[in-house]
Design a protein around this motif. Structure first.
Motif, PDB file in Angstrom:
ATOM      1  N   ARG A   1     167.848  41.914 -17.683  1.00 25.52           N
ATOM      2  CA  ARG A   1     166.410  42.087 -17.474  1.00 25.52           C
ATOM      3  C   ARG A   1     166.032  41.889 -16.019  1.00 25.52           C
ATOM      4  O   ARG A   1     165.140  42.575 -15.495  1.00 25.52           O
ATOM      5  N   ALA A   2     166.708  40.943 -15.324  1.00 26.46           N
ATOM      6  CA  ALA A   2     166.418  40.724 -13.907  1.00 26.46           C
ATOM      7  C   ALA A   2     166.806  41.949 -13.087  1.00 26.46           C
ATOM      8  O   ALA A   2     166.061  42.377 -12.192  1.00 26.46           O
TER       9      ALA A   2
ATOM     10  N   ASP B   1     171.534  35.526 -24.262  1.00 24.11           N
ATOM     11  CA  ASP B   1     170.424  35.754 -23.335  1.00 24.11           C
ATOM     12  C   ASP B   1     170.789  35.291 -21.930  1.00 24.11           C
ATOM     13  O   ASP B   1     170.478  35.957 -20.942  1.00 24.11           O
ATOM     14  N   GLY B   2     171.465  34.122 -21.839  1.00 26.66           N
ATOM     15  CA  GLY B   2     171.827  33.604 -20.529  1.00 26.66           C
ATOM     16  C   GLY B   2     172.899  34.421 -19.835  1.00 26.66           C
ATOM     17  O   GLY B   2     172.841  34.624 -18.611  1.00 26.66           O
TER      18      GLY B   2
ATOM     19  N   ASN C   1     169.210  37.932 -19.910  1.00 26.81           N
ATOM     20  CA  ASN C   1     168.378  37.606 -18.739  1.00 26.81           C
ATOM     21  C   ASN C   1     168.873  38.281 -17.456  1.00 26.81           C
ATOM     22  O   ASN C   1     168.065  38.826 -16.700  1.00 26.81           O
TER      23      ASN C   1
ATOM     24  N   GLU D   1     170.857  32.182 -27.501  1.00 25.75           N
ATOM     25  CA  GLU D   1     170.531  31.670 -26.169  1.00 25.75           C
ATOM     26  C   GLU D   1     171.688  31.919 -25.198  1.00 25.75           C
ATOM     27  O   GLU D   1     171.471  32.216 -24.016  1.00 25.75           O
TER      28      GLU D   1
END
Length: 631
Positions: free
Chosen positions: A565-566, A557-558, A562, A554
């Motif tokens: 991906r943004a 990902d943070g 993420n 996590e």
């Protein structure tokens, strides 16, 4: 895979297994014929007169270390192949699976036998490619889709498997960059990347022989940097912090793949790289300290993450992360023999545990949640007994193999770095707890499964399990310590190839350390029994944190996933907008051009009419202009 009609049915699996068995026999012959000196055979020149006049050859280097690795790879690999003949018998891509397994073993053999770092890197990358193919083997899911629900489930499973394969492949590329940088810098410092030549270097050879070596600042810093780069490569391949999250996800592949990757081949490559490069790490105290601490912290991370997992294979996967941390801690402390010995014992008991888990999954029709098992000893008595042997081995209970190898690592840590010793002892307690929990949830208590009559493994699966159980029980006797009346036979054998760096310790102190380690194992098993009866851990904060593997994924990902991906989504939107605008311009241009295509049709009569009309227009223009000028 290449000749599917020739190898129909199970014949492809048997053929692949026989090839690995023959490789094991060749490895055994070479092992017993090795003698005291290494064997080095150059096959051909790879890049002659290139790389700044350095001849790079394709050759193999066999000493006690590489010979031991070949026996592990082919011996354990053969048992996994044989087991897979039964386990994968109903798979539609049976032949392809065994082709990938053979490719995996061959690349691992190149890795450990290579006489140079570039050739080792060929095997290194080959193993990475094979792992990608095997982890994502079920990229389309398993089974046939009979309705919309089963189709959606298979599609989701296939996507998850493919993502796990890509994750392993991409994260390993980070480590591979470190390997390459270390290799290039090594050539810059010494003008060669040949392992035998580096061993014969006066400076590196003196250090390996235990002599005191004084290095200049530039060379000392260069060797430290080389070792740090190689450490990055080892971290990636062996799933150590911070590049560890790919390894638990590698459970997406078939269970024999999990056993092969986690026990006998890929993940041990990082430990082998450091042990093989001992002549560098002996001169790099700071890099060695990094190796030891990365190993210690990874061992703790893996153990904490395994405490409350519910997937029968993920518990074992995080256990592998933790046990590899033990090995890194040992080689980082220059206790190379202890680290390699734990690599050997781990190969037996971890392959055993994974294959036993595969037998349970097979019996329960692909169920992997340990909370939906229980009481399996009544249905699978043979697999239950061998699983118990594997659990006792990894928990370090006398006389099982893990008792000897883990105690050697803890003794080295005690004499060198007490903080790492405390971590190692704590990890021993946690290891016994999560493996005890694994055992009680799967094998004891009331049956909670959905399959009416689970059955034990067939003979093709029982034979490898039995051999591995015997190895997990007895292989530790190869290195009985002196305080127990032994002669450190394994240390003496491996010491012919790499320095053992045995740490002097009083027999009474070593006995006390052994008692503490055994008590930690027994206490962990008792804790597991208490937790199993009362279910105290499942809903607590520690349980939630463990179930999410300390939220490391996590966090990634943070911080990385993420945002990346943004950004990718934004660029995709811009790209689609630009593409739409350009498409509009193209449509308008093509529309006007379309009018001309009606005329430019390739018929001579149309072109004749065009010439006639053009001539008429010119004559008309000329006539109008003449008349206008006359007026």
């Amino acid at each position: 895979m290449c000749f599917p009609r020739l190898f129909s049915g199970k014949s492809g699996g048997y053929f692949a297994s026989i090839m690995v068995l023959l490789s094991f026999l060749v490895a055994a012959v070479n092992y017993f014929g090795l003698g005291d000196g290494p064997r080095h055979e150059v096959l051909w020149q790879w890049l002659p007169d290139m790389a700044l006049r350095a001849n790079l050859s394709v050759g193999f280097y066999l000493d006690q270390l590489s010979s031991l690795m070949t026996l592990i790879i082919t011996g354990i690999g053969f048992l996994i192949h044989l087991y897979s003949v039964s386990y994968m018998s109903h798979d539609a891509k049976f032949g392809r699976f065994f082709a990938f397994l053979n490719f995996f073993v061959s690349m691992m053999l190149i890795l450990v036998l290579a006489d140079s770092y570039p050739l080792m890197f060929v095997g290194w990358e080959g193993v990475g490619t094979a792992s990608f193919l095997l982890i994502g083997f079920w990229f389309a899911g398993r089974g046939e889709a009979k309705d919309a629900a089963s189709f959606a489930a298979a599609n989701t499973e296939g996507i998850n498997n493919s993502n796990a394969a890509r994750k392993a492949f991409i994260m390993n590329r980070i480590g591979d960059l470190g390997f390459m940088l270390g290799m290039f810098l090594l050539f810059k410092l010494f003008g060669t990347v040949s392992i035998p030549e580096l061993m014969q270097n006066p400076i590196l050879g003196a250090a390996s022989a235990g002599q005191q070596v004084v290095l200049g600042g530039t060379l000392a810093n260069g060797i430290e940097l080389v070792c740090l780069f190689l450490l990055v490569g080892a971290i990636g391949k062996s799933g150590q912090l911070p590049l560890t999250t790919w390894l638990p996800d590698a459970m997406a592949g078939p269970t024999p793949v999990s056993a092969l990757i986690h026990a006998a081949t890929m993940v041990t490559a990082g430990v082998y790289l450091i042990a093989r490069s001992h002549f560098l790490f002996d001169l790099a105290p700071h890099a060695s300290t990094w190796v030891a601490w990365v190993g210690g912290l990874t061992a703790l991370y893996g153990a904490l993450s395994a405490l409350n997992q519910s997937d029968i294979k993920k518990i074992l996967a995080f256990s592998t992360v933790s046990q590899l941390g033990y090995m890194f801690m040992a080689v980082g402390l220059h206790a190379y023999s202890a680290g390699v010995f734990h690599l050997l014992t781990h190969a037996f008991f971890k392959a055993l545990l994974f294959l036993a888990a595969g037998a349970v999954i097979h019996a329960l029709h692909e169920e992997q949640d340990v909370r939906k098992m229980g009481g399996m000893h009544k249905f699978m008595p043979f697999t239950h007994i061998v699983s118990l042997m594997g659990v006792l081995a990894i928990c370090g209970i006398p006389i099982w193999s893990g008792f000897f190898s883990k105690d050697a690592i803890l003794a080295a840590a005690y004499t060198t770095n007490p903080a790492l010793y405390v971590i190692g002892l704590g990890v021993a307690l946690l290891t016994a707890f999560y493996m005890g929990r694994w055992y009680f949830l799967v094998w004891r208590g009331e049956y909670r499964g959905h399959v009416a009559h689970p059955h034990d493994a067939d003979m093709l699966m029982k034979v490898p399990l039995g051999i591995l159980a015997a190895g997990a029980t007895l292989i530790g006797l190869l290195n009985i310590p002196a305080f127990l009346g032994g002669g450190h036979a394994f240390d003496n054998f491996l010491g012919r190839a790499i320095p053992v760096h045995a740490h002097e310790i009083a027999h009474s102190t070593e006995l006390l350390l052994t008692v503490l380690a055994v008590l930690a194992g027994v206490a962990g098993l008792g804790w597991a029994y208490w937790e199993h009866k009362g279910r105290h851990l499942f809903n607590g904060p520690l349980g939630q944190t463990s179930a999410h593997a300390l939220y490391l994924q996590e966090l990634y990902d943070g911080l990385v996933g993420n945002p990346s991906r943004a950004v990718a989504s934004g660029l995709d939107t811009v790209d689609r907008g630009v593409d739409s605008a350009l498409s509009g311009v193209a449509r308008n241009t093509s529309a006007s051009g379309g009018l001309f295509t009606l005329w430019q049709n390739g018929f001579v009569r149309a072109y004749a009419v065009s010439m006639l009309l053009g001539t008429a227009l010119i004559i008309g223009y000329w006539a109008v202009k003449t008349i206008g000028s006359g007026l």
